[in-house]
Write an enzyme that holds these catalytic residues in place. Structure first.
Site, PDB file in Angstrom:
ATOM      1  N   SER A 120      -3.599  -9.102   3.584  1.00 43.49           N
ATOM      2  CA  SER A 120      -3.852  -8.988   5.021  1.00 43.49           C
ATOM      3  C   SER A 120      -3.955 -10.370   5.662  1.00 43.49           C
ATOM      4  CB  SER A 120      -5.107  -8.165   5.293  1.00 43.49           C
ATOM      5  OG  SER A 120      -6.230  -8.769   4.711  1.00 43.49           O
ATOM      6  N   HIS A 138       0.838  -1.203   0.000  1.00 37.68           N
ATOM      7  CA  HIS A 138       0.000   0.000   0.000  1.00 37.68           C
ATOM      8  C   HIS A 138       0.874   1.255   0.000  1.00 37.68           C
ATOM      9  CE1 HIS A 138      -3.166  -2.529   2.284  1.00 37.68           C
ATOM     10  NE2 HIS A 138      -3.636  -2.344   1.059  1.00 37.68           N
ATOM     11  N   LYS A 187     -17.653  -6.862   6.822  1.00 33.53           N
ATOM     12  CA  LYS A 187     -16.373  -7.440   7.246  1.00 33.53           C
ATOM     13  C   LYS A 187     -16.084  -7.054   8.683  1.00 33.53           C
ATOM     14  CE  LYS A 187     -13.927  -7.591   2.838  1.00 33.53           C
ATOM     15  NZ  LYS A 187     -12.736  -7.117   2.112  1.00 33.53           N
TER      16      LYS A 187
END
Length: 167
Positions: A131, A20, A44
């Protein structure tokens, strides 16, 4: 004088990774202003609370004067409009993201043909970072140097704390 050319880079950033940050650093050089939009997705269950994600992103982008962080709920295309921008930045990893990102770009174009999507290819060092991989490494390894290959050093203590492996 025309307003600065602003671009929006959206994501969950749960947590922000070196991948990122690499996209953010590159995009910040291309645009007058870069707004990092941290999305809230009620479907989520994030590892970090929204305020923690904002803080982590702000911490690792302090060296970039033209970057700011905002939170949004809803469609990314609506957020882009709210920020009075016309450009969305998307980082893509070869093979894993291409089809999904192309589909999203086409849907966004249907919702607002005036918004352009700019794709920045992830650096090969970060193409495998996700992630779920970070969470697995953090839960199985006490070696911070291993995590440092995937996340900025400022994120490691917060990640360790969230994963219940704080030293």
């Amino acid at each position: 004088m025309s307003p600065p050319r602003a671009a929006i880079y959206t994501g969950s950033f749960d947590p922000i990774t070196l991948g990122h940050l690499h996209i953010i650093n590159r995009a910040a050089k291309l645009f007058d202003a870069l707004i990092i939009g941290i999305g809230i997705n009620e479907g989520k269950r994030p590892l970090f609370e929204t305020s923690e994600r904002v803080s982590l992103v702000q911490t690792v982008t302090t060296h970039l004067d033209n970057v700011r962080v905002e939170v949004f709920d809803g469609l990314a295309v609506d957020f882009v409009r709210q920020m009075d921008a016309r450009i969305m930045v998307r980082g893509i990893r070869p093979l894993t993201d291409t089809a999904g990102e192309f589909t999203m770009m086409m849907a966004n174009h249907q919702l607002d043909p005036g918004i352009e999507t700019v794709f920045l290819m992830a650096d090969e060092r970060f193409t495998h970072v996700s992630s779920s991989l970070l969470k697995q490494i953090a839960s199985m390894s006490d070696d911070d140097s291993q995590l440092a290959k995937f996340v900025p050093p400022q994120v490691i203590p917060a990640l360790r704390n969230q994963m219940g492996r704080c030293d």
